[in-house]
Design a protein around this motif. Structure first.
Motif, PDB file in Angstrom:
ATOM      1  N   TRP A 293       1.010  -1.216   0.116  1.00 13.58           N
ATOM      2  CA  TRP A 293       0.063   0.054  -0.025  1.00 13.58           C
ATOM      3  C   TRP A 293       0.819   1.185   0.067  1.00 13.58           C
ATOM      4  O   TRP A 293       0.817   2.122  -0.916  1.00 13.58           O
ATOM      5  CB  TRP A 293      -0.932   0.143   1.282  1.00 13.58           C
ATOM      6  CG  TRP A 293      -2.064   1.033   1.211  1.00 13.58           C
ATOM      7  CD1 TRP A 293      -3.250   0.985   0.603  1.00 13.58           C
ATOM      8  CD2 TRP A 293      -2.044   2.454   1.385  1.00 13.58           C
ATOM      9  NE1 TRP A 293      -4.070   1.883   0.807  1.00 13.58           N
ATOM     10  CE2 TRP A 293      -3.298   2.957   1.283  1.00 13.58           C
ATOM     11  CE3 TRP A 293      -1.034   3.215   1.892  1.00 13.58           C
ATOM     12  CZ2 TRP A 293      -3.560   4.323   1.415  1.00 13.58           C
ATOM     13  CZ3 TRP A 293      -1.071   4.547   2.018  1.00 13.58           C
ATOM     14  CH2 TRP A 293      -2.632   4.905   1.732  1.00 13.58           C
TER      15      TRP A 293
ATOM     16  N   TRP B 292       1.232   4.150  -2.893  1.00 10.63           N
ATOM     17  CA  TRP B 292       1.012   5.317  -2.537  1.00 10.63           C
ATOM     18  C   TRP B 292       2.211   6.554  -2.975  1.00 10.63           C
ATOM     19  O   TRP B 292       1.792   7.481  -3.483  1.00 10.63           O
ATOM     20  CB  TRP B 292       0.811   5.650  -0.974  1.00 10.63           C
ATOM     21  CG  TRP B 292       0.283   6.757  -0.538  1.00 10.63           C
ATOM     22  CD1 TRP B 292      -0.582   7.734  -1.181  1.00 10.63           C
ATOM     23  CD2 TRP B 292       0.866   7.804   0.477  1.00 10.63           C
ATOM     24  NE1 TRP B 292      -0.615   8.885  -0.625  1.00 10.63           N
ATOM     25  CE2 TRP B 292       0.224   9.110   0.446  1.00 10.63           C
ATOM     26  CE3 TRP B 292       1.918   7.464   1.420  1.00 10.63           C
ATOM     27  CZ2 TRP B 292       0.602   9.939   1.427  1.00 10.63           C
ATOM     28  CZ3 TRP B 292       2.342   8.413   2.168  1.00 10.63           C
ATOM     29  CH2 TRP B 292       1.500   9.701   2.345  1.00 10.63           C
TER      30      TRP B 292
ATOM     31  N   TYR C  95       1.961   6.988  -6.449  1.00 11.64           N
ATOM     32  CA  TYR C  95       1.033   7.900  -6.768  1.00 11.64           C
ATOM     33  C   TYR C  95       1.356   9.422  -6.528  1.00 11.64           C
ATOM     34  O   TYR C  95       1.156  10.284  -7.522  1.00 11.64           O
ATOM     35  CB  TYR C  95      -0.327   7.350  -6.037  1.00 11.64           C
ATOM     36  CG  TYR C  95      -1.335   8.404  -5.834  1.00 11.64           C
ATOM     37  CD1 TYR C  95      -2.466   8.522  -6.923  1.00 11.64           C
ATOM     38  CD2 TYR C  95      -1.721   9.171  -4.615  1.00 11.64           C
ATOM     39  CE1 TYR C  95      -3.313   9.530  -7.035  1.00 11.64           C
ATOM     40  CE2 TYR C  95      -2.522  10.000  -4.601  1.00 11.64           C
ATOM     41  CZ  TYR C  95      -3.098  10.434  -5.678  1.00 11.64           C
ATOM     42  OH  TYR C  95      -4.245  11.290  -5.663  1.00 11.64           O
TER      43      TYR C  95
ATOM     44  N   ALA D 274      -3.285  11.456   2.487  1.00 11.01           N
ATOM     45  CA  ALA D 274      -4.041  10.544   1.423  1.00 11.01           C
ATOM     46  C   ALA D 274      -5.333  10.706   1.624  1.00 11.01           C
ATOM     47  O   ALA D 274      -6.182  10.180   0.725  1.00 11.01           O
ATOM     48  CB  ALA D 274      -3.289   9.268   1.202  1.00 11.01           C
TER      49      ALA D 274
ATOM     50  N   GLU E 110      -0.577   7.935   7.691  1.00  8.68           N
ATOM     51  CA  GLU E 110       0.740   7.832   6.586  1.00  8.68           C
ATOM     52  C   GLU E 110       2.076   7.993   7.520  1.00  8.68           C
ATOM     53  O   GLU E 110       3.060   7.612   7.235  1.00  8.68           O
ATOM     54  CB  GLU E 110       0.589   8.858   5.424  1.00  8.68           C
ATOM     55  CG  GLU E 110      -0.412   8.313   4.422  1.00  8.68           C
ATOM     56  CD  GLU E 110      -1.856   8.820   4.852  1.00  8.68           C
ATOM     57  OE1 GLU E 110      -1.955   9.833   5.772  1.00  8.68           O
ATOM     58  OE2 GLU E 110      -2.800   8.400   4.292  1.00  8.68           O
TER      59      GLU E 110
END
Lengths: 225, 225
Positions: free
Chosen positions: B76, B80, B83, B114, B121
């Motif tokens: 994950w 992220w 991204y 996020a 995070e």
DNA sequence: TATCTGTGATAGTAAAACTATTATATCTAA
DNA sequence: TTAGATATAATAGTTTTACTATCACAGATA
């Protein structure tokens, strides 16, 4: 006649020094073989005891738990690498040459035989590559660090950092580069063996010459003015 | 209104997708908090269940074991970061500028939100720093790799490698440098926090600007002709 | 001869790492 | 609206791991 090397390791790395007794040496020998074989997570003192036809309780007389055993093995290894560096760089004056020899020593440590019957350096090197970083990635790092558990790693790092500074006294990050050299040398072998898309080198049949070339390229390009 | 980001993660990273249900999201949220607090070794599904007032058996419906949970969290995280990189490098043409932004994105990922309510995070970044390398340092790497478990890490690595090549198409080790950037960025923070003699940087109150300066120095010096 | 040291043998406990079963509330499609 | 599917809780169990404790005994040592 030389029959072996015995390193003086920090008291906190064991309950009883395994280098001193026959059972202790068998524990070292077979724990290396077994961890290399089944991995640290699957390794237990019960399995080890079975392997060497002793008892679980006897294993606990030498090490409090398997994490302490791993700390012992990694400390032994880094102390051995430092010893190899000291030998190989004797009488070498040129700083560039010295640094290259240090890199070679770190990378090819495995091909040298320390004449210690109970430690297979080849397998131990595998363990360092596969499990080495778990030695200090633990919730109790700070506590363990206080007891000097990581001093052999830090000393080795200092030796490398000084060699970097000898080549270029203006280099701003000698300790970070040194620790990165140690980590990268292991990681890139691991990647080549298991996650090849994360690296550009290959380690055909354990031949580390591509790693050596790459490490030299990185370090020299970084350190030189 | 945006209420969160849901990533499509490989099937093998869970038994039931925790992003889809309320309990699943609570598992993610509190496993991050708990692992950060007590460390992965001390973390158990029983403790987690106690924390969120559910049952151990229910935890096992989402993840086969805690290693799979770690794999989920790390995947994950890397997805992220990829991204974030894609967003931050939109419309940036200059390769040098792009690469610097990529470094910034990797290092400061933590300071961005996020908007996913159930994932902190900041804490997740800590977990990556402390435990991230354990995700692939396992006896079953090859098997897990076959199932595509590490694809988000490899994809991110490829993005970085391509950015390196865009700046200097003759650079001989783009993938190795990319993976080293990812590892080094985490390791050097860890060292600064726990083994300061292994690094030259400091991370005062979580301020990562020294790390950023160092990483930029290393990467630019290496990649530039 | 006494004792100390190292090991073996045996037995036990607490926790970790699961698996299985049943009950029940909610939501969902015919 | 109702039957079935879905998600979770509750409970109970097993096997393995990670230890701890005790006693016996052989060989070295003083």
């Amino acid at each position: 006649m030389i029959t072996g090397i015995k390193f003086s390791l920090n008291d906190s790395l064991y309950s009883r020094d395994p280098q001193d007794t026959e059972l202790g040496q068998r524990i070292l020998k077979h724990s290396i073989i077994l961890i290399d074989d089944i991995g640290l997570e699957n390794f237990t003192f019960k399995k080890l005891a079975l392997e060497i036809e002793s008892t679980e309780a006897s294993m606990y007389r030498y090490f409090e738990n398997k994490h302490q055993l791993l700390l012992f093995l990694t400390s032994w290894y880094w102390q051995w690498v430092e010893y190899l560096i000291s030998i190989h760089t004797l009488n070498i004056e040129d700083p560039g040459h010295r640094l290259k020899i240090i890199l070679k020593s770190i990378i090819n440590a495995t091909s040298e035989n320390a004449l210690t019957e109970y430690i297979n350096e080849n397998l131990l090197h595998n363990i360092i590559i596969n499990e080495g970083s778990k030695a200090y990635h633990t919730h109790d790092v700070d506590e363990e660090n206080k007891h000097g558990i990581f001093s052999s790693y830090k000393e080795l790092n200092e030796v490398i950092a000084q060699a970097i500074l000898a080549l270029n006294s203006n280099f701003p990050y000698p300790h970070s580069l040194a620790s990165n050299i140690l980590e990268m040398a292991n990681n890139q072998v691991y990647f080549a063996q298991h996650l090849p898309r994360l690296t550009d080198i290959k380690v055909p049949k354990g031949d580390l010459s591509q790693l050596e070339a790459m490490m030299e390229y990185f370090v020299m390009k970084l350190v030189k003015d």
